[in-house]
Design a protein around this motif. Sequence first.
Motif, PDB file in Angstrom:
ATOM      1  N   GLU A  63      -6.665 -11.764  -0.079  1.00  0.00           N
ATOM      2  CA  GLU A  63      -5.901 -10.527   0.352  1.00  0.00           C
ATOM      3  C   GLU A  63      -5.465  -9.709  -0.991  1.00  0.00           C
ATOM      4  N   ALA A  64      -5.519  -8.352  -0.576  1.00  0.00           N
ATOM      5  CA  ALA A  64      -5.137  -7.689  -1.885  1.00  0.00           C
ATOM      6  C   ALA A  64      -4.449  -6.429  -1.282  1.00  0.00           C
ATOM      7  N   LYS A  65      -4.239  -5.646  -2.559  1.00  0.00           N
ATOM      8  CA  LYS A  65      -3.142  -4.463  -2.117  1.00  0.00           C
ATOM      9  C   LYS A  65      -3.998  -3.389  -2.814  1.00  0.00           C
ATOM     10  N   VAL A  66      -4.065  -2.085  -2.434  1.00  0.00           N
ATOM     11  CA  VAL A  66      -4.487  -1.061  -3.217  1.00  0.00           C
ATOM     12  C   VAL A  66      -3.547  -0.776  -4.521  1.00  0.00           C
ATOM     13  N   GLU A  67      -4.253  -0.485  -5.587  1.00  0.00           N
ATOM     14  CA  GLU A  67      -3.331  -0.254  -6.753  1.00  0.00           C
ATOM     15  C   GLU A  67      -3.653   1.233  -7.154  1.00  0.00           C
ATOM     16  N   GLU A  68      -4.950   1.620  -6.989  1.00  0.00           N
ATOM     17  CA  GLU A  68      -5.258   3.206  -7.202  1.00  0.00           C
ATOM     18  C   GLU A  68      -6.483   3.464  -6.359  1.00  0.00           C
ATOM     19  N   LEU A  69      -6.511   4.677  -5.595  1.00  0.00           N
ATOM     20  CA  LEU A  69      -7.923   5.166  -5.129  1.00  0.00           C
ATOM     21  C   LEU A  69      -8.720   5.920  -5.749  1.00  0.00           C
ATOM     22  N   LEU A  70      -9.848   5.563  -5.745  1.00  0.00           N
ATOM     23  CA  LEU A  70     -10.772   6.120  -6.715  1.00  0.00           C
ATOM     24  C   LEU A  70     -11.549   7.240  -5.831  1.00  0.00           C
ATOM     25  N   THR A  71     -11.713   6.940  -4.390  1.00  0.00           N
ATOM     26  CA  THR A  71     -12.189   8.042  -3.316  1.00  0.00           C
ATOM     27  C   THR A  71     -11.182   7.732  -2.285  1.00  0.00           C
ATOM     28  N   ARG A  72     -10.917   8.887  -1.645  1.00  0.00           N
ATOM     29  CA  ARG A  72      -9.957   9.125  -0.518  1.00  0.00           C
ATOM     30  C   ARG A  72     -10.459   9.615   0.800  1.00  0.00           C
ATOM     31  N   SER A  73     -10.444   8.651   1.788  1.00  0.00           N
ATOM     32  CA  SER A  73     -11.053   8.895   3.131  1.00  0.00           C
ATOM     33  C   SER A  73     -10.313  10.372   3.740  1.00  0.00           C
ATOM     34  N   GLY A  85      -5.987   0.230   2.568  1.00  0.00           N
ATOM     35  CA  GLY A  85      -7.093   0.792   2.088  1.00  0.00           C
ATOM     36  C   GLY A  85      -7.758   1.094   3.386  1.00  0.00           C
ATOM     37  N   LEU A  86      -8.572   2.234   3.489  1.00  0.00           N
ATOM     38  CA  LEU A  86      -9.219   2.779   4.594  1.00  0.00           C
ATOM     39  C   LEU A  86     -10.615   3.012   4.612  1.00  0.00           C
ATOM     40  N   PRO A  87     -11.565   2.595   5.739  1.00  0.00           N
ATOM     41  CA  PRO A  87     -13.053   2.822   5.783  1.00  0.00           C
ATOM     42  C   PRO A  87     -13.615   3.865   4.959  1.00  0.00           C
ATOM     43  N   GLY A  88     -14.453   3.613   4.113  1.00  0.00           N
ATOM     44  CA  GLY A  88     -15.225   4.692   3.165  1.00  0.00           C
ATOM     45  C   GLY A  88     -14.529   4.936   1.772  1.00  0.00           C
ATOM     46  N   GLU A  89     -13.297   4.321   1.558  1.00  0.00           N
ATOM     47  CA  GLU A  89     -12.673   4.478   0.155  1.00  0.00           C
ATOM     48  C   GLU A  89     -13.230   3.289  -0.665  1.00  0.00           C
ATOM     49  N   ARG A  90     -13.271   4.041  -1.997  1.00  0.00           N
ATOM     50  CA  ARG A  90     -13.360   2.998  -3.131  1.00  0.00           C
ATOM     51  C   ARG A  90     -11.835   2.848  -3.867  1.00  0.00           C
ATOM     52  N   ALA A  91     -11.478   1.834  -4.207  1.00  0.00           N
ATOM     53  CA  ALA A  91     -10.262   1.604  -4.814  1.00  0.00           C
ATOM     54  C   ALA A  91     -10.107   0.313  -5.888  1.00  0.00           C
ATOM     55  N   LEU A  92      -9.439   0.527  -6.638  1.00  0.00           N
ATOM     56  CA  LEU A  92      -8.886  -0.749  -7.501  1.00  0.00           C
ATOM     57  C   LEU A  92      -7.876  -1.341  -6.749  1.00  0.00           C
ATOM     58  N   VAL A  93      -8.062  -2.615  -6.467  1.00  0.00           N
ATOM     59  CA  VAL A  93      -7.183  -3.467  -5.851  1.00  0.00           C
ATOM     60  C   VAL A  93      -6.571  -4.743  -6.603  1.00  0.00           C
ATOM     61  N   ARG A  94      -5.462  -4.995  -6.444  1.00  0.00           N
ATOM     62  CA  ARG A  94      -4.896  -6.462  -6.864  1.00  0.00           C
ATOM     63  C   ARG A  94      -4.925  -7.405  -5.828  1.00  0.00           C
ATOM     64  N   TYR A  95      -5.297  -8.535  -6.214  1.00  0.00           N
ATOM     65  CA  TYR A  95      -5.310  -9.792  -5.222  1.00  0.00           C
ATOM     66  C   TYR A  95      -3.822 -10.135  -5.092  1.00  0.00           C
ATOM     67  N   THR A  96      -3.438 -10.491  -3.907  1.00  0.00           N
ATOM     68  CA  THR A  96      -2.007 -11.022  -3.593  1.00  0.00           C
ATOM     69  C   THR A  96      -1.933 -12.400  -3.248  1.00  0.00           C
TER      70      THR A  96
END
Length: 431
Positions: free
Chosen positions: A50-60, A31-42
């Motif tokens: 802790e989590a990991k990006v599964e889908e970017l909703l907005t892109r930096s 994930g990068l600052p300013g992005e919205r994302a669907l994330v999965r907890y790890t």
Amino acid sequence: MQFIEVEIETLNHDGRGVARVDGKAVFVAGGLPGERALVRYTARHRSYDEAKVEELLTRSADRIDARCPHFGGCGGCAMQHLSAEKQIQAKEKVLADNFSRIGKVRPDHWLAALTDQAWGYRRKGRLSVKWVEKKGKALVGFREDNPRFVADLSVCHTLMPEVGQRIADLSDMIGSMHARREIPQIEIAAGDDVVALVFRNLVPLVQDDLDKLIAFGRQHDLAIFLQPKGPDSVHALWPEKTMLSFSVHASDVNLVFQPLDFIQVNAGMNQRMIARAIDLLELNSTDKVLDLYCGLGNFTLPVARHVAGITGVEGDQALVSRAAENARHNGIENATFHAADLSQNQTNVPWAMARYDKLLLDPPRSGAAEVLEYLPRKGTDRIVYVSCHPASLARDAGTLVNRHGFQLVRAGVMDMFPHTAHVESIALFER
């Protein structure tokens, strides 16, 4: 599997995005600052998750496409998705935040970041190897984010291409060996003219396996070493006599080293780093200099060309011997070396009691806290500190400024490990 939508606010010290869910910090890989994302907890912890990006909703706007097909699975890189300029800015922010938060200091001036080639720079490293029966292949690569697993690589763009473009070939070759289950790692070590691979072999190798290793070395112009036991057991398989060395061009110094010796990972950056250290030290022909954590003389011998005398101190006796050999090899007579455990008090040792005009520090990640209990002594008015860990540098900077009366005059980052979150830095202190 549950996903949650988050907004990334900033980056943390290891290159992960930082979001907040119900007030709790969530560190988001990818994930990068300013992005919205669907994330999965790890992983979940008391004070953060802790989590990991599964889908970017907005892109930096700072996001770029990662060059490596294995990015996100391999744990070797954390920032390939961020533009080079923003990577440097992120590292500068980590250094500044550590100075402020830990050391309660800030430099009078920020040095421009040192950079060099961003790809194919890595001349030293360790690849893990694991034979996986279900896949019928030997995995060769760095560890995944979960260090229990070896990333299944076919290529690595940060390793020098002589090795990075040969990962799949290494996998095939090891998979064909009788000892494929007993080769756990490969050490990479490259000088200016020779690239060496050290195969850790847990069992003696049959002749057919030895022949395959030699053939691999011949085919790809790689020197092949074996390590059947500890570090002292490393020996050349092919060619029988192999010498590794690199030159520090500006100082006309050539350093010989063994495959498992510590050398700086990035050859181009090492040249720039040495030049910057010499520049910050403002050396003259009457100076007496102390170089602590000197290794095999990476800084010591180039500095020796400019001063009356320099003393190098290192905890590894083998490296001390190598440094002395390198001094003789280069015809340098004004450098002396001592083996000493710098995590222990050396107050009354003769080299520590001597007078030095300038001090150079290049400690491990733990920093130089123990050394700063008894050094610098009166008369040492200039210190250059090379750091591979901003938190320990910041702590030691606070000690030098608040206890020893120094001023943090300049500091800046050096991009020794592009595309990773590793922050190498350098700082100048004046009394």
